[in-house]
Write an enzyme that holds these catalytic residues in place. Structure first.
Site, short mmCIF file in Angstrom:
data_model
loop_
_atom_site.label_atom_id
_atom_site.label_comp_id
_atom_site.label_asym_id
_atom_site.label_seq_id
_atom_site.Cartn_x
_atom_site.Cartn_y
_atom_site.Cartn_z
N CYS A 2 28.63 11.72 46.05
CA CYS A 2 28.27 13.14 46.14
C CYS A 2 29.11 13.81 47.22
O CYS A 2 29.75 13.16 48.03
CB CYS A 2 26.82 13.30 46.52
SG CYS A 2 25.69 12.36 45.53
N LYS A 590 41.80 5.31 32.56
CA LYS A 590 40.68 4.81 33.37
C LYS A 590 39.46 4.49 32.50
O LYS A 590 38.69 3.60 32.80
CB LYS A 590 40.33 5.86 34.42
CG LYS A 590 39.30 5.43 35.44
CD LYS A 590 39.89 4.55 36.52
CE LYS A 590 38.88 4.05 37.52
NZ LYS A 590 39.34 2.83 38.19
#
Ligand code: F6R
Length: 595
Positions: A2, A590
Protein backbone atom coordinates in the site's frame (compact mmCIF):
# COMPACT_ATOMS: atom_id res chain seq x y z
CA UNK A 1 2.38 -2.76 -1.02
CA UNK A 2 0.00 0.00 0.00
CA UNK A 3 0.94 3.67 -0.15
CA UNK A 4 -0.20 6.60 1.98
CA UNK A 5 0.10 10.33 1.46
CA UNK A 6 -1.12 13.14 3.71
CA UNK A 7 -0.94 16.91 3.46
CA UNK A 8 -1.59 19.78 5.89
CA UNK A 9 -2.01 23.27 4.38
CA UNK A 10 -2.41 26.76 5.84
CA UNK A 11 -5.84 27.41 4.32
CA UNK A 12 -8.94 25.61 3.16
CA UNK A 13 -8.58 24.93 -0.54
CA UNK A 14 -9.21 22.39 -3.30
CA UNK A 15 -6.92 19.51 -2.37
CA UNK A 16 -8.33 16.91 -4.80
CA UNK A 17 -5.83 17.45 -7.65
CA UNK A 18 -2.86 17.27 -5.22
CA UNK A 19 -4.19 14.01 -3.76
CA UNK A 20 -4.82 12.48 -7.20
CA UNK A 21 -1.31 13.33 -8.36
CA UNK A 22 0.22 11.98 -5.12
CA UNK A 23 -1.72 8.74 -5.61
CA UNK A 24 -0.58 8.46 -9.24
CA UNK A 25 3.01 8.76 -8.10
CA UNK A 26 2.61 5.84 -5.69
CA UNK A 27 1.01 3.49 -8.23
CA UNK A 28 4.38 1.86 -8.99
CA UNK A 29 3.96 0.10 -5.61
CA UNK A 30 0.94 -1.84 -6.88
CA UNK A 31 -2.62 -1.48 -5.64
CA UNK A 32 -6.21 -2.56 -6.14
CA UNK A 33 -8.19 0.26 -4.45
CA UNK A 34 -7.94 4.03 -4.02
CA UNK A 35 -9.35 6.35 -1.40
CA UNK A 36 -9.12 10.00 -0.40
CA UNK A 37 -10.34 12.01 2.59
CA UNK A 38 -10.26 15.75 3.20
CA UNK A 39 -10.84 17.49 6.54
CA UNK A 40 -11.93 21.08 6.98
CA UNK A 41 -12.38 21.59 10.72
CA UNK A 42 -16.11 20.76 10.58
CA UNK A 43 -16.47 17.61 8.52
CA UNK A 44 -14.69 14.81 6.72
CA UNK A 45 -15.25 14.08 3.04
CA UNK A 46 -14.35 10.43 2.32
CA UNK A 47 -14.46 8.84 -1.14
CA UNK A 48 -13.02 5.44 -2.07
CA UNK A 49 -13.43 2.33 -4.17
CA UNK A 50 -11.62 -0.44 -5.98
CA UNK A 51 -10.03 0.36 -9.34
CA UNK A 52 -7.32 2.45 -10.97
CA UNK A 53 -6.49 5.91 -9.62
CA UNK A 54 -7.82 7.83 -12.63
CA UNK A 55 -11.02 5.77 -12.84
CA UNK A 56 -11.89 6.04 -9.15
CA UNK A 57 -10.90 9.72 -9.02
CA UNK A 58 -13.11 10.45 -12.03
CA UNK A 59 -16.07 8.38 -10.81
CA UNK A 60 -16.08 9.99 -7.34
CA UNK A 61 -14.88 13.40 -8.50
CA UNK A 62 -11.87 13.56 -6.19
CA UNK A 63 -10.85 16.76 -8.03
CA UNK A 64 -13.54 18.79 -6.24
CA UNK A 65 -12.52 17.67 -2.72
CA UNK A 66 -11.67 20.61 -0.47
CA UNK A 67 -10.19 21.04 2.99
CA UNK A 68 -7.08 22.19 4.77
CA UNK A 69 -5.88 18.61 5.29
CA UNK A 70 -6.04 15.58 3.02
CA UNK A 71 -5.12 11.91 2.99
CA UNK A 72 -4.93 9.57 0.02
CA UNK A 73 -4.27 5.85 0.14
CA UNK A 74 -3.59 3.11 -2.39
CA UNK A 75 -4.50 -0.30 -1.05
CA UNK A 76 -2.85 -3.61 -1.92
CA UNK A 77 -5.16 -6.16 -0.31
CA UNK A 78 -3.95 -8.38 2.51
CA UNK A 79 -6.75 -8.32 5.11
CA UNK A 80 -10.12 -8.46 3.37
CA UNK A 81 -10.76 -8.74 -0.35
CA UNK A 82 -10.50 -5.66 -2.58
CA UNK A 83 -13.86 -3.90 -2.10
CA UNK A 84 -15.21 -0.44 -1.43
CA UNK A 85 -15.70 -1.08 2.29
CA UNK A 86 -12.19 -2.50 2.70
CA UNK A 87 -10.63 0.38 0.74
CA UNK A 88 -8.90 3.04 2.85
CA UNK A 89 -9.02 5.59 4.51
CA UNK A 90 -11.36 4.52 7.31
CA UNK A 91 -13.49 6.44 9.78
CA UNK A 92 -13.82 5.73 13.50
CA UNK A 93 -17.22 4.80 14.98
CA UNK A 94 -18.56 8.40 15.14
CA UNK A 95 -16.96 9.55 11.91
CA UNK A 96 -14.79 12.28 13.39
CA UNK A 97 -11.44 10.53 12.98
CA UNK A 98 -10.07 9.36 9.66
CA UNK A 99 -6.92 7.37 8.99
CA UNK A 100 -5.12 5.09 6.58
CA UNK A 101 -2.11 2.82 6.80
CA UNK A 102 0.49 1.10 4.74
CA UNK A 103 1.72 -2.35 5.80
CA UNK A 104 0.16 -5.14 7.83
CA UNK A 105 -1.27 -5.23 11.33
CA UNK A 106 -0.90 -8.92 12.08
CA UNK A 107 -3.15 -9.03 15.15
CA UNK A 108 -5.98 -7.48 13.14
CA UNK A 109 -8.32 -10.38 13.84
CA UNK A 110 -7.87 -10.27 17.62
CA UNK A 111 -8.13 -6.47 17.70
CA UNK A 112 -11.40 -6.53 15.75
CA UNK A 113 -12.87 -8.92 18.32
CA UNK A 114 -11.80 -6.56 21.12
CA UNK A 115 -13.21 -3.48 19.34
CA UNK A 116 -16.54 -5.21 18.77
CA UNK A 117 -16.70 -6.25 22.42
CA UNK A 118 -16.01 -2.61 23.37
CA UNK A 119 -18.97 -1.50 21.23
CA UNK A 120 -17.01 0.22 18.46
CA UNK A 121 -18.48 0.20 14.96
CA UNK A 122 -16.51 -2.09 12.64
CA UNK A 123 -17.30 -1.67 8.96
CA UNK A 124 -14.65 -3.68 7.14
CA UNK A 125 -12.18 -6.54 7.56
CA UNK A 126 -9.28 -4.25 6.82
CA UNK A 127 -6.43 -3.72 9.27
CA UNK A 128 -6.25 -0.02 8.36
CA UNK A 129 -9.60 0.33 10.07
CA UNK A 130 -8.14 -1.37 13.15
CA UNK A 131 -5.49 1.37 13.31
CA UNK A 132 -8.22 4.02 13.54
CA UNK A 133 -10.17 2.15 16.22
CA UNK A 134 -6.97 1.49 18.13
CA UNK A 135 -6.66 5.28 18.55
CA UNK A 136 -10.39 5.81 19.06
CA UNK A 137 -10.56 3.43 22.04
CA UNK A 138 -8.04 5.57 23.95
CA UNK A 139 -9.67 8.85 22.90
CA UNK A 140 -12.92 7.43 24.31
CA UNK A 141 -11.12 6.72 27.57
CA UNK A 142 -10.20 10.40 27.79
CA UNK A 143 -6.58 10.33 26.65
CA UNK A 144 -5.05 13.28 24.87
CA UNK A 145 -4.88 12.57 21.08
CA UNK A 146 -1.10 12.17 20.94
CA UNK A 147 -1.12 9.81 23.90
CA UNK A 148 -3.96 7.84 22.34
CA UNK A 149 -1.82 7.34 19.22
CA UNK A 150 1.18 6.30 21.32
CA UNK A 151 -0.92 3.74 23.20
CA UNK A 152 -2.38 2.47 19.93
CA UNK A 153 1.15 1.88 18.66
CA UNK A 154 1.64 -0.56 21.53
CA UNK A 155 -1.49 -2.50 20.53
CA UNK A 156 -0.87 -2.68 16.79
CA UNK A 157 1.52 -5.55 16.02
CA UNK A 158 3.23 -5.87 12.65
CA UNK A 159 4.99 -3.59 10.20
CA UNK A 160 3.14 -0.47 9.15
CA UNK A 161 3.05 3.32 8.87
CA UNK A 162 -0.19 5.04 9.79
CA UNK A 163 -1.61 8.54 9.31
CA UNK A 164 -4.64 9.89 11.16
CA UNK A 165 -6.49 13.18 11.45
CA UNK A 166 -9.43 14.41 13.50
CA UNK A 167 -12.05 16.74 12.32
CA UNK A 168 -11.78 19.56 14.91
CA UNK A 169 -8.05 20.02 14.63
CA UNK A 170 -5.53 21.59 12.25
CA UNK A 171 -2.97 18.76 12.22
CA UNK A 172 -2.29 15.28 10.89
CA UNK A 173 -0.45 12.67 12.97
CA UNK A 174 1.51 9.62 11.91
CA UNK A 175 3.48 6.72 13.37
CA UNK A 176 6.02 4.44 11.79
CA UNK A 177 6.80 0.83 12.66
CA UNK A 178 8.57 -1.14 9.97
CA UNK A 179 7.12 0.47 6.81
CA UNK A 180 8.56 3.48 4.99
CA UNK A 181 7.53 7.02 5.96
CA UNK A 182 8.97 10.34 4.79
CA UNK A 183 7.90 13.88 5.66
CA UNK A 184 8.11 16.85 3.25
CA UNK A 185 8.42 20.50 4.28
CA UNK A 186 7.10 23.16 1.90
CA UNK A 187 5.97 26.76 1.95
CA UNK A 188 2.49 26.89 3.47
CA UNK A 189 2.24 23.12 3.80
CA UNK A 190 3.81 19.95 5.16
CA UNK A 191 3.17 16.46 3.87
CA UNK A 192 4.09 12.84 4.45
CA UNK A 193 4.21 9.77 2.30
CA UNK A 194 5.23 6.11 2.16
CA UNK A 195 7.78 7.11 -0.44
CA UNK A 196 9.43 10.11 -2.04
CA UNK A 197 7.87 10.15 -5.53
CA UNK A 198 4.65 11.71 -4.22
CA UNK A 199 6.53 14.33 -2.20
CA UNK A 200 9.24 15.47 -4.62
CA UNK A 201 6.99 17.39 -7.05
CA UNK A 202 5.86 19.47 -4.03
CA UNK A 203 9.14 19.90 -2.15
CA UNK A 204 12.64 18.51 -2.04
CA UNK A 205 13.12 19.31 1.64
CA UNK A 206 12.44 16.12 3.54
CA UNK A 207 12.79 14.38 6.90
CA UNK A 208 13.11 10.59 7.01
CA UNK A 209 11.11 9.07 9.86
CA UNK A 210 12.46 6.17 11.91
CA UNK A 211 10.62 3.26 13.52
CA UNK A 212 9.11 4.11 16.87
CA UNK A 213 8.53 7.78 16.05
CA UNK A 214 5.30 9.72 16.17
CA UNK A 215 4.97 12.79 13.97
CA UNK A 216 2.68 15.78 14.23
CA UNK A 217 2.27 17.89 11.10
CA UNK A 218 1.09 21.51 11.14
CA UNK A 219 1.04 23.57 7.95
CA UNK A 220 4.28 25.34 8.89
CA UNK A 221 6.24 22.77 10.92
CA UNK A 222 6.52 19.18 12.04
CA UNK A 223 7.35 17.65 15.38
CA UNK A 224 8.91 14.25 15.91
CA UNK A 225 8.60 12.42 19.21
CA UNK A 226 9.68 9.04 20.47
CA UNK A 227 6.69 6.72 20.94
CA UNK A 228 8.49 5.15 23.89
CA UNK A 229 8.92 8.15 26.16
CA UNK A 230 7.16 10.94 24.29
CA UNK A 231 10.36 13.02 24.16
CA UNK A 232 10.87 15.42 21.22
CA UNK A 233 13.43 14.25 18.64
CA UNK A 234 15.40 16.85 16.69
CA UNK A 235 16.36 15.96 13.11
CA UNK A 236 17.55 18.40 10.48
CA UNK A 237 15.76 18.20 7.13
CA UNK A 238 17.74 17.03 4.10
CA UNK A 239 17.52 18.13 0.47
CA UNK A 240 16.88 15.39 -2.09
CA UNK A 241 18.67 15.93 -5.40
CA UNK A 242 18.09 12.56 -7.15
CA UNK A 243 15.94 12.27 -10.29
CA UNK A 244 12.40 10.92 -9.98
CA UNK A 245 13.30 7.74 -11.89
CA UNK A 246 16.17 7.02 -9.47
CA UNK A 247 13.90 7.74 -6.51
CA UNK A 248 11.23 5.27 -7.72
CA UNK A 249 13.89 2.60 -7.92
CA UNK A 250 14.97 3.49 -4.38
CA UNK A 251 18.32 4.71 -5.71
CA UNK A 252 19.04 1.36 -7.42
CA UNK A 253 19.61 1.29 -11.18
CA UNK A 254 16.97 -1.44 -11.69
CA UNK A 255 13.85 -2.68 -9.92
CA UNK A 256 15.34 -6.17 -9.80
CA UNK A 257 18.27 -4.98 -7.69
CA UNK A 258 15.93 -2.99 -5.46
CA UNK A 259 13.62 -5.98 -5.03
CA UNK A 260 16.55 -8.26 -4.22
CA UNK A 261 17.51 -5.86 -1.46
CA UNK A 262 13.92 -5.82 -0.18
CA UNK A 263 14.01 -9.57 0.43
CA UNK A 264 15.01 -9.34 4.08
CA UNK A 265 12.29 -6.82 4.90
CA UNK A 266 9.51 -8.75 3.17
CA UNK A 267 10.73 -11.97 4.82
CA UNK A 268 10.36 -10.22 8.16
CA UNK A 269 6.85 -9.13 7.20
CA UNK A 270 5.69 -12.56 6.05
CA UNK A 271 7.05 -14.16 9.22
CA UNK A 272 5.12 -11.62 11.31
CA UNK A 273 2.04 -12.26 9.24
CA UNK A 274 2.27 -16.02 9.59
CA UNK A 275 2.85 -15.75 13.34
CA UNK A 276 -0.31 -13.66 13.63
CA UNK A 277 -2.47 -15.73 11.27
CA UNK A 278 -5.53 -17.28 12.89
CA UNK A 279 -6.25 -19.43 9.81
CA UNK A 280 -2.90 -21.18 9.78
CA UNK A 281 -3.55 -23.88 12.38
CA UNK A 282 -6.55 -25.13 10.40
CA UNK A 283 -4.45 -25.30 7.23
CA UNK A 284 -1.71 -27.21 9.05
CA UNK A 285 -4.14 -29.74 10.54
CA UNK A 286 -5.65 -30.34 7.12
CA UNK A 287 -2.17 -30.90 5.66
CA UNK A 288 -1.32 -33.28 8.50
CA UNK A 289 -4.30 -35.52 7.83
CA UNK A 290 -4.36 -35.27 4.03
CA UNK A 291 -4.04 -38.51 2.10
CA UNK A 292 -1.76 -36.86 -0.49
CA UNK A 293 -0.31 -33.38 -0.32
CA UNK A 294 0.56 -31.60 -3.58
CA UNK A 295 2.51 -28.37 -4.09
CA UNK A 296 1.63 -26.98 -7.49
CA UNK A 297 3.13 -24.08 -9.47
CA UNK A 298 5.03 -23.00 -12.58
CA UNK A 299 8.49 -21.57 -13.22
CA UNK A 300 9.99 -19.93 -10.17
CA UNK A 301 6.91 -20.75 -8.09
CA UNK A 302 7.41 -24.41 -8.96
CA UNK A 303 10.95 -24.18 -7.62
CA UNK A 304 9.46 -22.91 -4.37
CA UNK A 305 7.17 -25.97 -4.40
CA UNK A 306 10.21 -28.22 -4.79
CA UNK A 307 11.92 -26.44 -1.92
CA UNK A 308 8.76 -26.72 0.18
CA UNK A 309 8.59 -30.46 -0.43
CA UNK A 310 12.21 -30.88 0.72
CA UNK A 311 11.51 -28.82 3.85
CA UNK A 312 8.32 -30.75 4.66
CA UNK A 313 10.09 -34.10 4.40
CA UNK A 314 13.28 -33.06 6.18
CA UNK A 315 11.69 -31.01 8.96
CA UNK A 316 8.25 -32.54 9.48
CA UNK A 317 8.63 -36.04 8.00
CA UNK A 318 5.63 -35.28 5.74
CA UNK A 319 5.80 -36.23 2.08
CA UNK A 320 4.51 -33.60 -0.32
CA UNK A 321 4.44 -34.02 -4.09
CA UNK A 322 5.82 -30.99 -5.94
CA UNK A 323 4.38 -30.77 -9.42
CA UNK A 324 4.44 -28.44 -12.40
CA UNK A 325 0.86 -27.28 -12.82
CA UNK A 326 0.28 -28.47 -16.41
CA UNK A 327 1.75 -31.90 -15.59
CA UNK A 328 -0.61 -32.21 -12.64
CA UNK A 329 -3.50 -32.74 -15.05
CA UNK A 330 -2.29 -35.79 -17.00
CA UNK A 331 -0.25 -37.33 -14.18
CA UNK A 332 -2.12 -36.86 -10.91
CA UNK A 333 -5.63 -35.60 -11.58
CA UNK A 334 -7.10 -39.07 -12.26
CA UNK A 335 -5.91 -40.14 -8.78
CA UNK A 336 -7.10 -37.06 -6.84
CA UNK A 337 -10.04 -37.08 -4.44
CA UNK A 338 -11.52 -35.16 -1.51
CA UNK A 339 -8.96 -36.55 0.95
CA UNK A 340 -6.16 -34.72 -0.84
CA UNK A 341 -4.83 -31.22 -0.23
CA UNK A 342 -3.14 -28.97 -2.77
CA UNK A 343 -1.17 -25.76 -2.21
CA UNK A 344 -1.32 -23.71 -5.41
CA UNK A 345 1.61 -21.33 -5.56
CA UNK A 346 1.66 -18.28 -7.79
CA UNK A 347 3.11 -14.81 -7.38
CA UNK A 348 0.50 -13.25 -9.67
CA UNK A 349 -2.37 -15.57 -8.80
CA UNK A 350 -3.36 -15.37 -12.48
CA UNK A 351 -1.14 -17.96 -14.18
CA UNK A 352 -3.46 -19.88 -16.48
CA UNK A 353 -1.54 -23.16 -16.12
CA UNK A 354 -2.01 -22.98 -12.34
CA UNK A 355 -5.67 -21.96 -12.55
CA UNK A 356 -6.42 -24.84 -14.95
CA UNK A 357 -4.94 -27.31 -12.45
CA UNK A 358 -6.80 -25.65 -9.57
CA UNK A 359 -10.17 -25.79 -11.30
CA UNK A 360 -9.75 -29.45 -12.23
CA UNK A 361 -8.51 -30.41 -8.74
CA UNK A 362 -11.39 -28.64 -7.01
CA UNK A 363 -13.86 -30.36 -9.33
CA UNK A 364 -12.54 -33.66 -7.97
CA UNK A 365 -13.03 -32.51 -4.39
CA UNK A 366 -9.47 -31.59 -3.44
CA UNK A 367 -9.04 -28.98 -0.68
CA UNK A 368 -7.12 -26.18 -2.38
CA UNK A 369 -5.05 -23.55 -0.60
CA UNK A 370 -3.33 -20.64 -2.27
CA UNK A 371 0.03 -19.01 -1.76
CA UNK A 372 -0.05 -15.78 -3.73
CA UNK A 373 1.29 -12.27 -3.67
CA UNK A 374 -1.65 -10.57 -5.34
CA UNK A 375 -4.60 -10.78 -2.96
CA UNK A 376 -7.85 -10.50 -4.86
CA UNK A 377 -6.33 -12.38 -7.80
CA UNK A 378 -8.28 -15.28 -9.31
CA UNK A 379 -6.26 -17.83 -7.33
CA UNK A 380 -6.96 -16.19 -3.98
CA UNK A 381 -10.68 -16.04 -4.73
CA UNK A 382 -10.90 -19.63 -5.95
CA UNK A 383 -9.12 -21.30 -3.00
CA UNK A 384 -10.62 -21.99 0.44
CA UNK A 385 -7.82 -20.04 2.08
CA UNK A 386 -4.94 -18.15 0.56
CA UNK A 387 -1.83 -17.11 2.45
CA UNK A 388 -0.43 -13.73 1.37
CA UNK A 389 3.23 -13.47 0.44
CA UNK A 390 3.40 -9.89 1.79
CA UNK A 391 5.97 -8.79 -0.81
CA UNK A 392 4.22 -5.73 -2.15
CA UNK A 393 4.37 -5.11 -5.85
CA UNK A 394 7.14 -6.93 -7.71
CA UNK A 395 7.78 -4.86 -10.80
CA UNK A 396 10.78 -6.65 -12.24
CA UNK A 397 9.70 -9.59 -14.44
CA UNK A 398 12.21 -11.99 -12.85
CA UNK A 399 10.73 -13.05 -9.53
CA UNK A 400 13.09 -12.55 -6.59
CA UNK A 401 11.43 -11.43 -3.35
CA UNK A 402 8.24 -13.37 -4.11
CA UNK A 403 10.32 -16.54 -4.54
CA UNK A 404 12.18 -16.14 -1.27
CA UNK A 405 8.95 -15.44 0.59
CA UNK A 406 7.33 -18.53 -0.94
CA UNK A 407 10.26 -20.54 0.40
CA UNK A 408 10.08 -18.82 3.80
CA UNK A 409 6.35 -19.59 4.00
CA UNK A 410 6.91 -23.27 3.23
CA UNK A 411 9.64 -23.37 5.87
CA UNK A 412 7.31 -21.81 8.41
CA UNK A 413 4.55 -24.32 7.56
CA UNK A 414 7.03 -27.20 7.90
CA UNK A 415 8.15 -25.94 11.33
CA UNK A 416 4.57 -25.61 12.51
CA UNK A 417 3.68 -29.05 11.16
CA UNK A 418 6.65 -30.46 13.07
CA UNK A 419 5.59 -28.45 16.16
CA UNK A 420 9.08 -26.96 16.13
CA UNK A 421 9.86 -23.52 17.56
CA UNK A 422 9.75 -21.06 14.66
CA UNK A 423 12.07 -18.59 16.46
CA UNK A 424 14.96 -19.99 14.43
CA UNK A 425 13.32 -18.65 11.26
CA UNK A 426 13.37 -15.12 12.66
CA UNK A 427 17.10 -15.08 11.88
CA UNK A 428 16.38 -15.31 8.14
CA UNK A 429 16.02 -11.55 7.42
CA UNK A 430 19.35 -10.67 9.07
CA UNK A 431 21.06 -13.64 7.44
CA UNK A 432 19.79 -12.45 4.05
CA UNK A 433 21.26 -8.99 4.61
CA UNK A 434 24.52 -10.55 5.76
CA UNK A 435 24.62 -12.79 2.68
CA UNK A 436 24.12 -9.90 0.28
CA UNK A 437 26.96 -8.00 1.96
CA UNK A 438 29.28 -11.01 2.07
CA UNK A 439 28.89 -12.02 -1.58
CA UNK A 440 28.45 -8.67 -3.36
CA UNK A 441 31.95 -7.84 -4.57
CA UNK A 442 33.02 -11.44 -5.24
CA UNK A 443 29.94 -12.18 -7.33
CA UNK A 444 30.50 -9.01 -9.38
CA UNK A 445 34.05 -10.19 -10.22
CA UNK A 446 32.94 -13.73 -11.08
CA UNK A 447 30.22 -12.31 -13.34
CA UNK A 448 32.87 -10.40 -15.33
CA UNK A 449 35.01 -13.50 -15.64
CA UNK A 450 32.29 -15.91 -16.83
CA UNK A 451 30.37 -13.39 -18.92
CA UNK A 452 31.93 -14.68 -22.17
CA UNK A 453 30.31 -18.11 -21.71
CA UNK A 454 26.95 -18.87 -23.27
CA UNK A 455 26.62 -22.24 -21.69
CA UNK A 456 26.88 -23.18 -18.02
CA UNK A 457 25.46 -25.44 -15.31
CA UNK A 458 24.13 -24.80 -11.86
CA UNK A 459 24.10 -27.87 -9.61
CA UNK A 460 22.49 -28.55 -6.26
CA UNK A 461 21.68 -31.44 -4.00
CA UNK A 462 18.92 -32.00 -1.40
CA UNK A 463 17.65 -28.61 -0.27
CA UNK A 464 19.92 -26.75 -2.70
CA UNK A 465 18.63 -28.63 -5.77
CA UNK A 466 15.54 -26.34 -6.11
CA UNK A 467 17.86 -23.34 -5.67
CA UNK A 468 20.10 -24.62 -8.46
CA UNK A 469 17.06 -24.82 -10.74
CA UNK A 470 16.01 -21.33 -9.69
CA UNK A 471 19.51 -19.88 -10.17
CA UNK A 472 19.71 -21.45 -13.62
CA UNK A 473 16.29 -20.06 -14.52
CA UNK A 474 17.33 -16.55 -13.46
CA UNK A 475 20.50 -16.79 -15.57
CA UNK A 476 18.56 -18.05 -18.61
CA UNK A 477 15.80 -15.53 -18.17
CA UNK A 478 17.77 -12.30 -18.02
CA UNK A 479 21.16 -13.08 -19.62
CA UNK A 480 19.82 -15.20 -22.52
CA UNK A 481 22.56 -17.72 -21.73
CA UNK A 482 21.88 -21.43 -21.63
CA UNK A 483 22.26 -22.47 -18.02
CA UNK A 484 21.01 -25.85 -16.94
CA UNK A 485 20.00 -26.52 -13.35
CA UNK A 486 20.59 -30.11 -12.29
CA UNK A 487 21.03 -32.44 -9.38
CA UNK A 488 24.80 -32.38 -8.87
CA UNK A 489 25.12 -36.17 -8.80
CA UNK A 490 23.48 -36.40 -12.24
CA UNK A 491 26.17 -34.34 -13.90
CA UNK A 492 28.52 -37.27 -14.33
CA UNK A 493 25.76 -39.22 -16.10
CA UNK A 494 26.18 -37.29 -19.35
CA UNK A 495 26.66 -33.50 -19.15
CA UNK A 496 30.22 -33.94 -17.85
CA UNK A 497 31.24 -34.40 -21.49
CA UNK A 498 30.57 -30.66 -22.05
CA UNK A 499 33.40 -29.64 -19.72
CA UNK A 500 36.30 -27.89 -21.42
CA UNK A 501 38.97 -25.51 -20.13
CA UNK A 502 37.44 -22.99 -17.65
CA UNK A 503 33.87 -24.14 -18.43
CA UNK A 504 31.84 -22.58 -15.54
CA UNK A 505 29.85 -24.82 -13.22
CA UNK A 506 28.17 -23.53 -10.08
CA UNK A 507 27.90 -25.98 -7.19
CA UNK A 508 25.53 -25.06 -4.38
CA UNK A 509 26.85 -27.08 -1.49
CA UNK A 510 24.56 -28.05 1.41
CA UNK A 511 26.57 -27.79 4.65
CA UNK A 512 25.92 -31.44 5.58
CA UNK A 513 26.85 -32.91 2.20
CA UNK A 514 30.29 -31.49 1.51
CA UNK A 515 32.08 -34.86 1.02
CA UNK A 516 29.58 -35.97 -1.64
CA UNK A 517 29.76 -32.68 -3.53
CA UNK A 518 33.57 -32.72 -3.42
CA UNK A 519 33.54 -35.73 -5.79
CA UNK A 520 31.43 -33.78 -8.29
CA UNK A 521 33.68 -30.75 -7.96
CA UNK A 522 36.79 -32.81 -8.62
CA UNK A 523 35.25 -34.50 -11.63
CA UNK A 524 34.93 -31.01 -13.12
CA UNK A 525 38.22 -29.42 -12.02
CA UNK A 526 40.36 -32.38 -13.10
CA UNK A 527 39.02 -31.82 -16.62
CA UNK A 528 39.95 -28.13 -16.53
CA UNK A 529 36.47 -26.85 -15.67
CA UNK A 530 35.85 -23.96 -13.27
CA UNK A 531 33.94 -25.16 -10.20
CA UNK A 532 32.40 -22.19 -8.41
CA UNK A 533 31.17 -23.40 -5.03
CA UNK A 534 28.52 -21.59 -3.03
CA UNK A 535 28.37 -22.77 0.58
CA UNK A 536 29.51 -22.23 4.12
CA UNK A 537 33.20 -21.66 4.93
CA UNK A 538 34.90 -25.06 4.64
CA UNK A 539 38.58 -25.89 4.16
CA UNK A 540 37.70 -28.87 1.94
CA UNK A 541 35.75 -26.64 -0.43
CA UNK A 542 38.57 -24.07 -0.40
CA UNK A 543 41.07 -26.80 -1.30
CA UNK A 544 39.02 -28.43 -4.07
CA UNK A 545 36.79 -25.84 -5.75
CA UNK A 546 38.14 -23.15 -8.07
CA UNK A 547 36.63 -20.61 -5.66
CA UNK A 548 34.14 -20.43 -2.82
CA UNK A 549 31.34 -17.91 -2.40
CA UNK A 550 30.83 -18.00 1.35
CA UNK A 551 27.38 -18.00 2.96
CA UNK A 552 26.74 -17.31 6.65
CA UNK A 553 26.29 -20.35 8.89
CA UNK A 554 22.68 -21.51 9.18
CA UNK A 555 20.53 -24.64 9.27
CA UNK A 556 20.66 -26.67 6.00
CA UNK A 557 17.24 -25.40 4.89
CA UNK A 558 18.00 -21.75 5.66
CA UNK A 559 21.44 -22.10 4.08
CA UNK A 560 19.76 -23.37 0.88
CA UNK A 561 17.50 -20.32 0.83
CA UNK A 562 20.48 -17.97 1.28
CA UNK A 563 22.28 -19.62 -1.64
CA UNK A 564 19.78 -18.26 -4.12
CA UNK A 565 20.83 -14.66 -3.34
CA UNK A 566 24.30 -14.84 -4.98
CA UNK A 567 22.71 -16.59 -7.96
CA UNK A 568 20.16 -13.80 -8.39
CA UNK A 569 23.00 -11.32 -8.09
CA UNK A 570 25.15 -13.17 -10.64
CA UNK A 571 22.35 -13.25 -13.20
CA UNK A 572 21.71 -9.55 -12.61
CA UNK A 573 25.34 -8.55 -13.19
CA UNK A 574 25.72 -10.64 -16.36
CA UNK A 575 22.47 -9.23 -17.73
CA UNK A 576 23.58 -5.64 -17.14
CA UNK A 577 27.08 -6.32 -18.52
CA UNK A 578 25.52 -7.64 -21.70
CA UNK A 579 23.50 -4.47 -22.08
CA UNK A 580 20.14 -6.09 -21.38
CA UNK A 581 17.40 -4.71 -19.15
CA UNK A 582 17.04 -7.28 -16.36
CA UNK A 583 13.68 -5.82 -15.34
CA UNK A 584 12.05 -6.53 -18.68
CA UNK A 585 13.65 -9.51 -20.44
CA UNK A 586 12.61 -9.97 -24.05
CA UNK A 587 9.64 -12.22 -24.92
CA UNK A 588 8.48 -12.53 -21.30
CA UNK A 589 5.58 -11.19 -19.30
CA UNK A 590 5.07 -10.91 -15.55
CA UNK A 591 1.61 -12.46 -15.66
CA UNK A 592 1.01 -15.41 -17.96
CA UNK A 593 -2.70 -15.72 -18.56
CA UNK A 594 -2.34 -17.94 -21.64
CA UNK A 595 -1.97 -21.69 -22.17
C1 F6R B 1 10.69 -16.28 -13.39
C2 F6R B 1 9.27 -16.11 -13.17
C3 F6R B 1 8.34 -17.09 -13.77
C4 F6R B 1 7.09 -17.25 -12.91
C5 F6R B 1 6.05 -18.13 -13.61
C6 F6R B 1 4.84 -18.35 -12.73
O1 F6R B 1 11.44 -15.29 -12.75
O2 F6R B 1 8.86 -15.18 -12.55
O3 F6R B 1 8.95 -18.32 -13.98
O4 F6R B 1 7.46 -17.81 -11.69
O5 F6R B 1 5.66 -17.53 -14.81
O6 F6R B 1 4.29 -17.13 -12.36
P1 F6R B 1 3.38 -16.98 -11.08
O7 F6R B 1 4.25 -17.19 -9.88
O8 F6R B 1 2.82 -15.61 -11.17
O9 F6R B 1 2.33 -18.06 -11.18
Amino acid sequence: MCGIFGIVTDKEQTLGPILIEAARRLTYRGYDSVGAATLNGKSIDLRKDTGRVDEVARQYNFAEMTGSRGIVQLRWATFGEPSQVNAQPHLDSDGDLVGAHNGNVVNNFELRQEFMAEGLTIRSQNDGESCVHAVERYVNKGYDFLDAIRLAYGDLQGDYAFVIGKVDDDRLYAIKKGSGLVVGLGVGFTCLSSDLPSILPLTRQIVRIQDGEIITLWADRVELRSVKDGKVIRREPEIVTESMDAVQKGGYPHFMLKEMHEQSQVAREVLHMLAGSHELQGVIEKMRTARNLYFIGCGTSYHACLSGAVAFAQIAGRVAIPVLAPQFLPQYLPAVNHEDVGVFVSQSGETKDVLNALQAAEARGMTAYGLANVIGSTLTKATVCSLPLCCGYEISVPATKTFTNQVVTFLYLAYRLAEKDTAELDRIPDLMDETLKMVASQVAVIATEINQWNDMYCLGYGGTYPMALEGALKIKEITYTHCEGMLSTEFKHGPLSAVTDKFPILFIVPPDDVPLILSGINEVTCRGGRAIAIGEEDSRLRANASELIVLPKATPQISALLAVLPLQMLSYHISVMRGFDPDFPRNLSKTLTVD
